[in-house]
Design a protein around this motif. Structure first.
Motif, PDB file in Angstrom:
ATOM      1  N   ALA A  60       0.824  -1.204   0.000  1.00 46.49           N
ATOM      2  CA  ALA A  60       0.000   0.000   0.000  1.00 46.49           C
ATOM      3  C   ALA A  60       0.857   1.252   0.000  1.00 46.49           C
ATOM      4  O   ALA A  60       0.573   2.224  -0.712  1.00 46.49           O
ATOM      5  CB  ALA A  60      -0.932  -0.015   1.213  1.00 46.49           C
ATOM      6  N   HIS A  61       1.934   1.252   0.800  1.00 46.69           N
ATOM      7  CA  HIS A  61       2.822   2.415   0.856  1.00 46.69           C
ATOM      8  C   HIS A  61       3.563   2.623  -0.460  1.00 46.69           C
ATOM      9  O   HIS A  61       3.859   3.760  -0.837  1.00 46.69           O
ATOM     10  CB  HIS A  61       3.818   2.246   2.006  1.00 46.69           C
ATOM     11  N   ARG A  69      -4.548   5.085   0.228  1.00 50.72           N
ATOM     12  CA  ARG A  69      -3.680   4.167   0.965  1.00 50.72           C
ATOM     13  C   ARG A  69      -4.369   3.699   2.250  1.00 50.72           C
ATOM     14  O   ARG A  69      -4.375   2.505   2.571  1.00 50.72           O
ATOM     15  CB  ARG A  69      -2.361   4.838   1.290  1.00 50.72           C
ATOM     16  N   ASP A  70      -4.961   4.646   2.984  1.00 51.02           N
ATOM     17  CA  ASP A  70      -5.625   4.295   4.243  1.00 51.02           C
ATOM     18  C   ASP A  70      -6.772   3.326   4.005  1.00 51.02           C
ATOM     19  O   ASP A  70      -6.966   2.371   4.767  1.00 51.02           O
ATOM     20  CB  ASP A  70      -6.137   5.548   4.947  1.00 51.02           C
ATOM     21  N   ALA A  71      -7.534   3.568   2.953  1.00 48.82           N
ATOM     22  CA  ALA A  71      -8.658   2.682   2.633  1.00 48.82           C
ATOM     23  C   ALA A  71      -8.170   1.290   2.257  1.00 48.82           C
ATOM     24  O   ALA A  71      -8.773   0.271   2.627  1.00 48.82           O
ATOM     25  CB  ALA A  71      -9.493   3.281   1.498  1.00 48.82           C
ATOM     26  N   ALA A  72      -7.065   1.225   1.523  1.00 54.11           N
ATOM     27  CA  ALA A  72      -6.515  -0.063   1.117  1.00 54.11           C
ATOM     28  C   ALA A  72      -6.030  -0.852   2.327  1.00 54.11           C
ATOM     29  O   ALA A  72      -6.256  -2.073   2.427  1.00 54.11           O
ATOM     30  CB  ALA A  72      -5.372   0.149   0.131  1.00 54.11           C
ATOM     31  N   ILE A  73      -5.365  -0.180   3.254  1.00 52.53           N
ATOM     32  CA  ILE A  73      -4.886  -0.852   4.465  1.00 52.53           C
ATOM     33  C   ILE A  73      -6.062  -1.379   5.278  1.00 52.53           C
ATOM     34  O   ILE A  73      -6.019  -2.497   5.813  1.00 52.53           O
ATOM     35  CB  ILE A  73      -4.014   0.114   5.287  1.00 52.53           C
ATOM     36  N   ALA A  74      -7.143  -0.595   5.352  1.00 52.55           N
ATOM     37  CA  ALA A  74      -8.334  -1.049   6.079  1.00 52.55           C
ATOM     38  C   ALA A  74      -8.947  -2.271   5.402  1.00 52.55           C
ATOM     39  O   ALA A  74      -9.434  -3.191   6.083  1.00 52.55           O
ATOM     40  CB  ALA A  74      -9.358   0.076   6.158  1.00 52.55           C
ATOM     41  N   ARG A  75      -8.926  -2.314   4.068  1.00 59.44           N
ATOM     42  CA  ARG A  75      -9.475  -3.482   3.354  1.00 59.44           C
ATOM     43  C   ARG A  75      -8.666  -4.733   3.624  1.00 59.44           C
ATOM     44  O   ARG A  75      -9.220  -5.832   3.745  1.00 59.44           O
ATOM     45  CB  ARG A  75      -9.508  -3.213   1.847  1.00 59.44           C
ATOM     46  N   ILE A  76      -7.364  -4.587   3.724  1.00 66.75           N
ATOM     47  CA  ILE A  76      -6.527  -5.743   4.037  1.00 66.75           C
ATOM     48  C   ILE A  76      -6.893  -6.293   5.411  1.00 66.75           C
ATOM     49  O   ILE A  76      -7.100  -7.501   5.584  1.00 66.75           O
ATOM     50  CB  ILE A  76      -5.037  -5.362   3.995  1.00 66.75           C
ATOM     51  N   ALA A  77      -6.989  -5.414   6.390  1.00 67.64           N
ATOM     52  CA  ALA A  77      -7.264  -5.848   7.761  1.00 67.64           C
ATOM     53  C   ALA A  77      -8.617  -6.534   7.884  1.00 67.64           C
ATOM     54  O   ALA A  77      -8.796  -7.413   8.734  1.00 67.64           O
ATOM     55  CB  ALA A  77      -7.198  -4.652   8.701  1.00 67.64           C
ATOM     56  N   VAL A  90      -1.223  -6.008  10.182  1.00 66.05           N
ATOM     57  CA  VAL A  90      -1.485  -4.723   9.543  1.00 66.05           C
ATOM     58  C   VAL A  90      -1.145  -3.577  10.485  1.00 66.05           C
ATOM     59  O   VAL A  90      -0.461  -2.606  10.108  1.00 66.05           O
ATOM     60  CB  VAL A  90      -2.958  -4.636   9.090  1.00 66.05           C
ATOM     61  N   ARG A  91      -1.610  -3.661  11.729  1.00 59.14           N
ATOM     62  CA  ARG A  91      -1.371  -2.574  12.695  1.00 59.14           C
ATOM     63  C   ARG A  91       0.113  -2.373  12.956  1.00 59.14           C
ATOM     64  O   ARG A  91       0.587  -1.230  13.036  1.00 59.14           O
ATOM     65  CB  ARG A  91      -2.090  -2.864  14.015  1.00 59.14           C
ATOM     66  N   ARG A  92       0.854  -3.458  13.073  1.00 62.89           N
ATOM     67  CA  ARG A  92       2.285  -3.321  13.375  1.00 62.89           C
ATOM     68  C   ARG A  92       3.029  -2.616  12.257  1.00 62.89           C
ATOM     69  O   ARG A  92       3.852  -1.732  12.495  1.00 62.89           O
ATOM     70  CB  ARG A  92       2.901  -4.699  13.657  1.00 62.89           C
ATOM     71  N   ALA A  93       2.744  -3.006  11.023  1.00 62.35           N
ATOM     72  CA  ALA A  93       3.445  -2.372   9.897  1.00 62.35           C
ATOM     73  C   ALA A  93       2.960  -0.945   9.684  1.00 62.35           C
ATOM     74  O   ALA A  93       3.761  -0.050   9.382  1.00 62.35           O
ATOM     75  CB  ALA A  93       3.259  -3.204   8.632  1.00 62.35           C
ATOM     76  N   PRO A  99       7.679   0.495   7.267  1.00 65.25           N
ATOM     77  CA  PRO A  99       6.774  -0.655   7.191  1.00 65.25           C
ATOM     78  C   PRO A  99       7.447  -1.947   6.737  1.00 65.25           C
ATOM     79  O   PRO A  99       7.111  -3.027   7.233  1.00 65.25           O
ATOM     80  CB  PRO A  99       5.715  -0.201   6.173  1.00 65.25           C
ATOM     81  N   LEU A 100       8.413  -1.860   5.819  1.00 66.00           N
ATOM     82  CA  LEU A 100       9.062  -3.078   5.357  1.00 66.00           C
ATOM     83  C   LEU A 100       9.850  -3.731   6.479  1.00 66.00           C
ATOM     84  O   LEU A 100       9.772  -4.956   6.680  1.00 66.00           O
ATOM     85  CB  LEU A 100       9.979  -2.786   4.163  1.00 66.00           C
ATOM     86  N   ALA A 101      10.612  -2.938   7.223  1.00 65.23           N
ATOM     87  CA  ALA A 101      11.373  -3.508   8.342  1.00 65.23           C
ATOM     88  C   ALA A 101      10.434  -4.131   9.361  1.00 65.23           C
ATOM     89  O   ALA A 101      10.703  -5.224   9.896  1.00 65.23           O
ATOM     90  CB  ALA A 101      12.226  -2.424   8.997  1.00 65.23           C
TER      91      ALA A 101
END
Length: 315
Positions: A60-61, A69-77, A90-93, A99-101
């Motif tokens: 997403a990033h 981006r925010d909407a996409a992250i919410a869809r993943i979760a 999802v929350r941790r990244a 986010p990758l690390a």
């Protein structure tokens, strides 16, 4: 067998769980592709979903900006509601400046925690059942293919097998998508563990006949009181184990324990497409219920084994 899910050259690479026992790799480089893979069970299993969620934030990033981006992250979760690890990953990244690390840390922690779960669960079963080779029963797939590698419930089996302490494993088919017959059987055969596949309805009877020393399963969510959600068909095994007086172990990472969920009654049970159950031979008017999970009450759980502890939530 390659890792179930990994980050390679800027893309997510995963073993296609729908194609097993044929091993086929799928490359995902968009959020839409990842959400589709999660919903279709191309990637499945609570720990693997946690890694998928974290890596999805990275996608997403890299591909989206701002509200999109925010909407996409919410869809993943939200792609699968019962498995808490997906939202945790999802929350941790999403909370990290890198986010990758963070996602790679989630991946590496899963590998380490599965080995620890396997060793701790094996030691507990030796304590509860004695030193002889054990006859074990499992449901669905909580092995390397549900994690990054090694596995949770099958991680316990792997640790016992390496010590020469597995007589055989009974694996339920796990209808309607046959994760036990298609996936667990593949892992057991690869390990060289003697095993028998049984239809789901036979599982409790096999336990009642005295053919099993312990039941070991995974979990998609463990409530604060010790109630556990796992693949539909787990609850009857817990009832049978309690009646037979044998241990019923739940093996999962600590991240699967959700203190925000007070009890199993608060766990949202995913209802999947009825087409997975209905066949062409059924009357056209026939409808189906297709719950993906059931809840086992804490008083039927001998112990929840994580990488950090053995928790005995029952009476």
């Amino acid at each position: 067998m390659p890792r179930t899910i990994d980050w390679v050259d800027g893309r997510i690479v995963m073993v296609d769980q729908t194609a097993l026992p044929q091993v086929r790799l799928v490359i995902v480089d968009t959020v839409d592709g990842l959400v589709d893979a999660i919903r279709r069970l191309v990637v499945r299993g609570a720990p693997a979903l946690g890694v998928a969620g974290a890596l999805g934030v990275v996608l997403a990033h890299r591909t989206l900006d701002g509200p999109g981006r925010d909407a996409a992250i919410a869809r993943i979760a939200a792609a699968r509601p019962t498995a808490v690890n997906l939202a945790v990953g999802v929350r941790r990244a999403a909370a990290s400046d890198d986010p990758l690390a963070a996602a790679l840390t989630v991946r590496d922690e899963d590998i380490a925690s599965c080995h620890a779960i396997g060793d701790r669960g094996a030691a507990l079963l030796a304590e509860l059942c004695g030193p002889g080779p054990l006859r074990l029963h499992t449901h669905c797939n909580a092995g390397a293919l549900a994690c990054v590698e090694w596995g949770t419930a099958l991680g316990v089996v792997r640790s016992l097998h390496e010590a020469g302490r597995v007589a055989y494993v009974v694996a339920d088919e796990t209808r309607p998508l046959l994760q036990g017959a298609r996936i667990t059987a593949v892992e057991l055969a690869e390990m060289g563990v003697e095993h028998r596949v049984v239809v789901d309805g036979a599982g409790p009877s096999v336990i009642a006949r005295g053919l099993v020393d312990a039941v070991v399963v995974g979990a998609d969510r463990v409530a604060a009181n010790g109630d556990t959600a796992n693949k539909i068909g787990t609850y009857p095994l817990a009832l049978a184990a309690a009646r037979a007086g044998i241990p019923f172990l739940v093996a999962c990472p600590e991240s699967t324990v959700d203190p925000a969920t007070s009890s199993g009654a608060s766990i949202e049970i995913e209802e999947r497409d009825e087409a997975e159950v209905l066949t062409a031979a059924m009357p056209e008017a026939t409808r189906a219920w297709n719950p993906a999970f059931d809840v086992t009450p804490a008083d039927l759980v001998t112990a929840v084994v994580t990488e950090r502890r053995v928790w005995r939530p029952g009476p």
